[in-house]
Motif scaffolding. Structure first.
Motif, PDB file in Angstrom:
ATOM      1  N   GLY A 296      -4.814   3.150   5.929  1.00  0.00           N
ATOM      2  CA  GLY A 296      -3.460   3.650   6.179  1.00  0.00           C
ATOM      3  C   GLY A 296      -3.485   5.117   6.589  1.00  0.00           C
ATOM      4  N   ALA A 297      -4.337   5.908   5.942  1.00  0.00           N
ATOM      5  CA  ALA A 297      -4.417   7.345   6.248  1.00  0.00           C
ATOM      6  C   ALA A 297      -4.976   7.555   7.652  1.00  0.00           C
ATOM      7  CB  ALA A 297      -5.295   8.039   5.211  1.00  0.00           C
TER       8      ALA A 297
ATOM      9  N   ARG B  99       0.399   8.611  -0.287  1.00  0.00           N
ATOM     10  CA  ARG B  99       1.594   7.774  -0.484  1.00  0.00           C
ATOM     11  C   ARG B  99       2.359   8.233  -1.725  1.00  0.00           C
ATOM     12  NH1 ARG B  99      -2.713   4.425   0.799  1.00  0.00           N
ATOM     13  NH2 ARG B  99      -2.482   2.996   2.565  1.00  0.00           N
TER      14      ARG B  99
ATOM     15  N   ARG C 224      -7.030  -5.301   6.948  1.00  0.00           N
ATOM     16  CA  ARG C 224      -7.817  -4.154   7.453  1.00  0.00           C
ATOM     17  C   ARG C 224      -9.290  -4.301   7.067  1.00  0.00           C
ATOM     18  NH1 ARG C 224      -3.172   0.200   5.867  1.00  0.00           N
ATOM     19  NH2 ARG C 224      -2.006   0.029   7.820  1.00  0.00           N
TER      20      ARG C 224
ATOM     21  N   LEU D  32      -2.057  -6.526   3.463  1.00  0.00           N
ATOM     22  CA  LEU D  32      -2.342  -5.590   4.554  1.00  0.00           C
ATOM     23  C   LEU D  32      -3.757  -5.007   4.408  1.00  0.00           C
ATOM     24  CD1 LEU D  32      -1.522  -3.634   6.874  1.00  0.00           C
ATOM     25  CD2 LEU D  32      -0.485  -2.179   5.124  1.00  0.00           C
TER      26      LEU D  32
ATOM     27  N   HIS E  77      -2.447   0.042  -4.134  1.00  0.00           N
ATOM     28  CA  HIS E  77      -2.337   0.293  -2.684  1.00  0.00           C
ATOM     29  C   HIS E  77      -2.325   1.810  -2.475  1.00  0.00           C
ATOM     30  CE1 HIS E  77      -1.285  -0.264   1.475  1.00  0.00           C
ATOM     31  NE2 HIS E  77      -0.145   0.386   1.331  1.00  0.00           N
TER      32      HIS E  77
ATOM     33  N   ASN F 232       6.715   2.939  -0.180  1.00  0.00           N
ATOM     34  CA  ASN F 232       5.647   3.591  -0.947  1.00  0.00           C
ATOM     35  C   ASN F 232       6.170   4.672  -1.881  1.00  0.00           C
ATOM     36  OD1 ASN F 232       3.057   2.485  -0.327  1.00  0.00           O
ATOM     37  ND2 ASN F 232       3.311   3.197   1.783  1.00  0.00           N
TER      38      ASN F 232
ATOM     39  N   THR G 144      -2.214   6.888  10.033  1.00  0.00           N
ATOM     40  CA  THR G 144      -1.211   7.953   9.941  1.00  0.00           C
ATOM     41  C   THR G 144      -1.685   9.189  10.718  1.00  0.00           C
ATOM     42  OG1 THR G 144      -0.528   7.105   7.798  1.00  0.00           O
ATOM     43  CG2 THR G 144       0.182   9.327   8.325  1.00  0.00           C
TER      44      THR G 144
ATOM     45  N   ARG H  81       4.778   8.473   5.065  1.00  0.00           N
ATOM     46  CA  ARG H  81       4.042   9.741   4.957  1.00  0.00           C
ATOM     47  C   ARG H  81       3.689  10.287   6.334  1.00  0.00           C
ATOM     48  NH1 ARG H  81      -2.127   8.368   2.855  1.00  0.00           N
ATOM     49  NH2 ARG H  81      -2.182   6.205   3.570  1.00  0.00           N
TER      50      ARG H  81
ATOM     51  N   PRO I  50       1.549  -3.906   8.859  1.00  0.00           N
ATOM     52  CA  PRO I  50       2.433  -4.055   7.695  1.00  0.00           C
ATOM     53  C   PRO I  50       3.505  -5.117   7.920  1.00  0.00           C
ATOM     54  CG  PRO I  50       2.008  -1.728   8.102  1.00  0.00           C
ATOM     55  CD  PRO I  50       1.392  -2.474   9.256  1.00  0.00           C
TER      56      PRO I  50
ATOM     57  N   SER J 209       3.209   6.541   9.498  1.00  0.00           N
ATOM     58  CA  SER J 209       2.344   5.427   9.085  1.00  0.00           C
ATOM     59  C   SER J 209       2.540   4.190   9.965  1.00  0.00           C
ATOM     60  CB  SER J 209       2.519   5.134   7.602  1.00  0.00           C
ATOM     61  OG  SER J 209       3.853   4.892   7.284  1.00  0.00           O
ATOM     62  N   ALA J 210       1.650   3.241   9.787  1.00  0.00           N
ATOM     63  CA  ALA J 210       1.556   2.061  10.655  1.00  0.00           C
ATOM     64  C   ALA J 210       2.721   1.098  10.454  1.00  0.00           C
ATOM     65  CB  ALA J 210       0.248   1.346  10.337  1.00  0.00           C
TER      66      ALA J 210
HETATM   67  O1  LIG Z   1      -0.473   4.441   4.839  1.00  0.00           O
HETATM   68  C1  LIG Z   1       0.725   4.466   4.584  1.00  0.00           C
HETATM   69  O2  LIG Z   1       1.287   5.463   4.109  1.00  0.00           O
HETATM   70  C2  LIG Z   1       1.603   3.280   4.914  1.00  0.00           C
HETATM   71  C3  LIG Z   1       1.093   2.000   4.365  1.00  0.00           C
HETATM   72  O3  LIG Z   1       0.945   2.035   2.987  1.00  0.00           O
HETATM   73  C4  LIG Z   1      -0.174   1.545   5.036  1.00  0.00           C
HETATM   74  O4  LIG Z   1      -1.147   1.272   4.340  1.00  0.00           O
HETATM   75  O5  LIG Z   1      -0.163   1.440   6.281  1.00  0.00           O
END
Ligand SMILES: O=C(O)C[C@H](O)C(=O)O
Ligand SMILES: NC(=O)c1ccc[n+]([C@@H]2O[C@H](COP(=O)([O-])OP(=O)(O)OC[C@H]3O[C@@H](n4cnc5c(N)ncnc54)[C@H](O)[C@@H]3O)[C@@H](O)[C@H]2O)c1
Length: 308
Positions: A214-215, A88, A151, A147, A175, A120, A218, A82, A229, A224-225
């Motif tokens: 994740g956001a 996602r 975090r 993951l 997720h 995703n 991003t 994304r 991951p 994204s990361a």
């Molecule tokens: O955030 C994302 O779109 C990618 C992945 O699912 C994440 O959590 O890093």
């Protein structure tokens, strides 16, 4: 132990690198549709072998699945990531077609493999791999909770002013930005509940920051990361390859567990040589149960968009 990683992009390459550095697999094949890309990543990674001290042989392939034949474990990272402002779930239109095609090609060449799904929207892609391949449920694993939990621990350590190694915690559920269920009630610092050290308000902030982990990345990176991951995937691969019998939250097909049916969503599982050895049913509070139900509703709404 042969591992295939489909997708030589940011996550696929990071995952291959961590697997190699941990030095438990004899061979890692990276496959990508982009001409020469996987070969290039594999060669670059192999040139780190003498520097990082690993013996894993890494090779690349441009869409030639015969090179992946007889893989013990296959990781699917192919698909688009994304961009800032997207969810996602918005990736489903493109990624469903890719994951469907990739999973059938993998099974054609490695009928006994265990598949780890990363692309995703991951819970829905994991469900799609079930529907596409018909493999037994222990051999299809979605990576997200490992993951999200990493975090969560990062945010907990930050709030506690503690080293991350002193902190434990787990995130279950979907997720997705809204669907994650960080189990703050069970999080600990060296066996002591974290609520002994920080206020309810601060803990709520940790929970919110974890869900948008994740956001947030991003937004910072423009895509994204990949480091965390990749490391999280390598942890699952190692647990299976080395028959570690370790617990990770993973997306798996539920058939009544946690009161849920006919979807893949994150719950604690034991990982070993057979993939998912066991789904661990922990006793949730009423509030956590309600959050899981809500999360499952979100995953099912995305699953409904699949053309099965
Ligand atoms: O955030 C994302 O779109 C990618 C992945 O699912 C994440 O959590 O890093
Ligand atoms: N589950 C998780 O926790 C998690 C974490 C991070 C990223 N992701 C997801 O992983 C996916 C990959 O992310 P990324 O950052 O590596 O993206 P990326 O764009 O860097 O890499 C994706 C790669 O997939 C390849 N690809 C596309 N179609 C293919 C096909 N049919 N066959 C083989 N390869 C193909 C592309 O050529 C590209 O190299 C995204 O969907 C992202 O959202 C999931």
């Amino acid at each position: 132990m042969k591992v295939t990683v489909v997708g030589a992009g940011a996550v696929g390459a990071s995952c291959a690198e961590y697997i190699a550095i941990k030095n438990f697999a004899s061979e890692v094949v990276i496959l990508d549709i982009k001409e020469g890309f996987a070969e290039g990543k594999a060669m670059d990674l192999m040139q780190t072998a003498s520097l990082n001290g690993f013996d894993t042989k890494i090779t690349g392939s441009t869409n030639d699945y015969s090179k992946t034949a007889n893989s013990d474990i296959c990781v699917i990272t192919s698909g688009i990531p994304r961009k800032p402002g997207m969810t996602r779930e918005e990736l489903i239109g493109i990624n469903a077609g890719i994951v469907k095609m990739v999973s059938s090609s993998l099974i054609d060449h490695s009928p006994n493999t265990i598949i780890i799904v990363v692309s995703n929207p991951m819970d829905t892609m994991t469900y799609l791999v079930h529907k596409t391949t018909g493999l037994p449920k222990n051999r299809i694993i979605g990576m997200g909770g490992a993951l999200d939990s990493a975090r969560f621990k990062y945010r907990l350590a930050e709030a506690l002013g503690a080293p991350i190694s002193d902190v434990d915690g787990m995130v279950i559920g979907g997720h997705s930005d809204k669907g994650m269920v960080p189990l703050t009630r069970l999080a600990t610092r060296n066996s002591v509940p974290v609520s002994e050290f920080i206020s309810e308000e601060r803990l709520q902030q940790v929970l919110e920051d974890t869900k948008v982990g994740g956001a947030t990345l991003t937004g910072l990176l423009g895509t994204s990361a990949w480091y965390a991951p990749g490391a999280a995937v390598s942890g699952l691969v190692q647990a299976i390859a080395c028959d570690q019998q370790k617990i990770f939250p993973c997306s798996t097909l539920l058939e009544g567990e946690y009161g849920l049916n006919d979807l893949c969503i994150g719950v604690p599982v034991v990982l070993g040589k057979n993939g998912i050895e066991k789904i661990v049913e922990i006793k949730l509070s009423d509030a956590e149960k309600a959050q899981m139900q809500e999360s499952a509703k979100g995953v099912k709404a995305t699953n409904a968009l699949l053309e099965l």
